[in-house]
Design an enzyme around this catalytic site. Structure first.
Site, PDB file in Angstrom:
ATOM      1  N   GLU A  45       0.951  -1.164   0.027  1.00 38.98           N
ATOM      2  CA  GLU A  45      -0.095  -0.169  -0.043  1.00 38.98           C
ATOM      3  C   GLU A  45       0.913   1.211   0.138  1.00 38.98           C
ATOM      4  O   GLU A  45       1.838   1.322   0.788  1.00 38.98           O
ATOM      5  CB  GLU A  45      -0.942  -0.295   1.458  1.00 38.98           C
ATOM      6  CG  GLU A  45      -2.208   0.580   1.101  1.00 38.98           C
ATOM      7  CD  GLU A  45      -3.035  -0.411   0.107  1.00 38.98           C
ATOM      8  OE1 GLU A  45      -2.937   0.005  -1.131  1.00 38.98           O
ATOM      9  OE2 GLU A  45      -3.607  -1.435   0.419  1.00 38.98           O
ATOM     10  N   HIS A  46       0.431   2.082  -0.879  1.00 39.69           N
ATOM     11  CA  HIS A  46       1.119   3.293  -0.894  1.00 39.69           C
ATOM     12  C   HIS A  46       2.596   3.177  -1.380  1.00 39.69           C
ATOM     13  O   HIS A  46       3.439   3.908  -1.131  1.00 39.69           O
ATOM     14  CB  HIS A  46       1.168   4.146   0.454  1.00 39.69           C
ATOM     15  CG  HIS A  46      -0.036   4.790   0.449  1.00 39.69           C
ATOM     16  ND1 HIS A  46      -0.642   5.803   0.169  1.00 39.69           N
ATOM     17  CD2 HIS A  46      -1.201   4.313   1.240  1.00 39.69           C
ATOM     18  CE1 HIS A  46      -1.843   6.179   0.272  1.00 39.69           C
ATOM     19  NE2 HIS A  46      -2.254   5.364   1.411  1.00 39.69           N
ATOM     20  N   THR A  47       2.888   2.242  -2.181  1.00 39.22           N
ATOM     21  CA  THR A  47       4.159   1.862  -2.843  1.00 39.22           C
ATOM     22  C   THR A  47       4.147   2.134  -4.334  1.00 39.22           C
ATOM     23  O   THR A  47       4.968   2.396  -4.879  1.00 39.22           O
ATOM     24  CB  THR A  47       4.426   0.408  -2.750  1.00 39.22           C
ATOM     25  OG1 THR A  47       3.240  -0.277  -2.801  1.00 39.22           O
ATOM     26  CG2 THR A  47       4.922   0.172  -1.258  1.00 39.22           C
ATOM     27  N   ASP A  48       2.922   2.072  -4.931  1.00 35.39           N
ATOM     28  CA  ASP A  48       2.728   2.243  -6.433  1.00 35.39           C
ATOM     29  C   ASP A  48       3.311   3.412  -6.911  1.00 35.39           C
ATOM     30  O   ASP A  48       4.179   3.392  -7.973  1.00 35.39           O
ATOM     31  CB  ASP A  48       1.491   1.880  -7.133  1.00 35.39           C
ATOM     32  CG  ASP A  48       0.212   2.606  -6.533  1.00 35.39           C
ATOM     33  OD1 ASP A  48       0.746   3.488  -5.642  1.00 35.39           O
ATOM     34  OD2 ASP A  48      -0.812   2.752  -6.913  1.00 35.39           O
TER      35      ASP A  48
ATOM     36  N   GLY B 203     -12.820   2.385  -0.862  1.00 33.22           N
ATOM     37  CA  GLY B 203     -11.171   1.830  -1.102  1.00 33.22           C
ATOM     38  C   GLY B 203     -11.188   0.690  -2.202  1.00 33.22           C
ATOM     39  O   GLY B 203     -10.189   0.051  -2.056  1.00 33.22           O
ATOM     40  N   LEU B 204     -12.217   0.548  -2.844  1.00 35.33           N
ATOM     41  CA  LEU B 204     -12.416  -0.713  -3.921  1.00 35.33           C
ATOM     42  C   LEU B 204     -12.161  -0.181  -5.026  1.00 35.33           C
ATOM     43  O   LEU B 204     -12.475  -0.794  -6.145  1.00 35.33           O
ATOM     44  CB  LEU B 204     -13.613  -1.316  -3.541  1.00 35.33           C
ATOM     45  CG  LEU B 204     -13.743  -2.170  -1.942  1.00 35.33           C
ATOM     46  CD1 LEU B 204     -15.015  -2.723  -2.054  1.00 35.33           C
ATOM     47  CD2 LEU B 204     -12.573  -2.802  -1.872  1.00 35.33           C
TER      48      LEU B 204
ATOM     49  N   ASP C  30      -4.479   0.693  -9.496  1.00 28.48           N
ATOM     50  CA  ASP C  30      -6.266   0.452  -9.493  1.00 28.48           C
ATOM     51  C   ASP C  30      -6.483   0.185 -10.855  1.00 28.48           C
ATOM     52  O   ASP C  30      -7.212  -0.512 -11.331  1.00 28.48           O
ATOM     53  CB  ASP C  30      -6.923   1.590  -9.014  1.00 28.48           C
ATOM     54  CG  ASP C  30      -6.392   1.923  -7.502  1.00 28.48           C
ATOM     55  OD1 ASP C  30      -5.752   1.280  -6.920  1.00 28.48           O
ATOM     56  OD2 ASP C  30      -7.061   3.030  -7.222  1.00 28.48           O
TER      57      ASP C  30
END
Ligand code: GLA
Length: 389
Positions: free
Chosen positions: A37-40, A128-129, A176
């Site tokens: 998470e928050h890595t992309d 958050g989906l 996403d």
């Protein structure tokens, strides 16, 4: 939420257009991120699945430059004109995702044709989906068919991301849109966001990804998200003094960070720690998943949540409650917040045979603990967006 049937979409389209021609049908799924998470946007690694919840559309191409869409979810019809895209303004509604995609396609030189459509969704908005990513990917696919051009999937994904960055104004990464277009049934997608390469990893067949929507949204989530991005840039700027060759936090190893973190401003140090360690976790998690070590995988999910709470500061009271309750329930191997955070949802990996009991118990315990009624979705890894014949 029930999936709207094709026949219903068709009837609604007839109501909207008065035309009885056979429509084109499309679908685009949402996603749940298992870890990373928050890595992309730091060029790192992520491991999402596309899910069996998403958007569906029935569309009639038209010769007019107008795009006119009724959203059954929002219960409203909105439109814009392709020949006025350059002057197009943000509406701060769902239409912005369509306009943004149109604008980016136009910039690439594609000649766009208008259409009328009915959009339906069983993907909750703001949980958050990735309902936004799915909407962009859906719109882009529709334009490909109605306007008669084809884009390679990766190009389409990059374009959808640009639409969100430039027009909608969220500086999101690529996860996403990637998951929505590249999803594969029964598989998670291990994405290297620097190389933009992916590998499918079988999703454990006796498990489900159970999503709990906390029902709580944080008002400023867009600006907080952009703020995290800025903090990552600042952290990188600091580390570049020592490692000028590094282009993103992905390129910083834990030992490099540890050498200099004492001198970093505390906030930047924490943000960098999360990103560097989360990338390591994803690589380890993929390895464990391939070897069928679900217990180890679940532990990494728990560690990821801890790091998102303490170092990245994107959790909330409700998210923390939800993961703590989940971890105490039978059949759950790990639980963490999923997506950007700041409210939204958690994902728990739960043995299929225990899912029913898990859902019933967590609904009750979470309501008692927070006073909010959660929504639960039992998710499976699904195929990516496509035109349905
Ligand atoms: C949002 C963004 C993604 C990603 C996640 C956090 O979903 O759209 O690009 O950054 O947050 O992992």
């Amino acid at each position: 939420m029930e999936r709207v049937k094709s026949s219903e979409l068709k009837d609604q389209l007839f109501k909207l257009t008065g035309e009885k021609k056979p429509p084109l049908f499309f679908r685009a799924p949402g996603r749940v991120n298992l870890i990373g998470e928050h890595t992309d946007y730091n060029d790192g690694f992520v491991l999402p699945i596309a899910i069996n919840l998403g958007l569906r559309a029935a569309v009639l191409p038209s010769d007019s430059p107008q795009v006119r869409v009724r959203s059954l979810l929002m219960k409203e019809t909105r439109k814009f004109f392709l020949n006025q895209l350059n002057e197009t303004r943000k509406t701060n509604t769902w239409l912005d995702y369509l306009q943004g995609v149109g604008l980016e396609l136009r910039k690439e030189g594609h000649k766009l044709k208008g259409f009328q459509g009915i959009f339906a969704s069983n993907l909750p908005v703001g949980s958050g989906l990735s309902s936004s990513g799915a909407l962009e990917v859906l719109t882009e696919l529709i334009f490909e068919s109605t306007s008669g051009f084809g884009l390679a999937s990766l190009e389409a994904v990059k374009l959808c991301r640009r639409a969100e960055n430039h027009f909608v104004g969220v500086d999101c990464g690529i996860m996403d849109q990637f998951a929505s277009r590249f999803g594969r049934a029964k598989h998670a997608i291990f994405i290297d966001c620097r190389e933009l390469k992916h590998e499918y990893v079988p999703f454990p067949k006796d498990y489900k990804a159970v999503v709990l929507d906390t029902g709580v949204r944080r008002e400023l989530s867009k600006s907080s998200y952009n703020q995290r991005r800025r903090e990552c840039k600042e952290a990188l700027g600091f580390l570049k003094k020592y490692y000028p060759e590094v282009k993103a936090l992905r390129g910083v190893s834990l030992s490099q960070l540890e050498k200099h973190e004492e001198d970093m401003p505390p906030t930047l140090r924490k943000r960098a720690r999360h990103v560097v360690k989360e990338n390591e976790r994803v690589i380890e998690a993929v390895d464990l998943l391939k070897r069928g070590n679900l217990e180890g995988f679940g532990k990494l999910m728990n560690d990821s949540h801890r790091s998102l709470r303490s170092d990245y500061a994107v959790s909330s009271k409700e998210l923390d409650k939800a993961v703590n309750i989940a971890r105490g329930l039978r059949g759950c191997v790990g639980s963490r917040l999923t997506g950007a955070g700041f409210g939204g949802s958690t994902v728990s990996l739960v043995e299929t045979t225990q899912v029913k009991g898990f859902v019933g118990k967590i609904e009750k315990l979470y309501s008692e603990a927070t006073g909010f009624k959660p929504k639960l979705y039992v998710c499976e890894a699904a195929n990516g967006a496509k035109r349905i014949k």
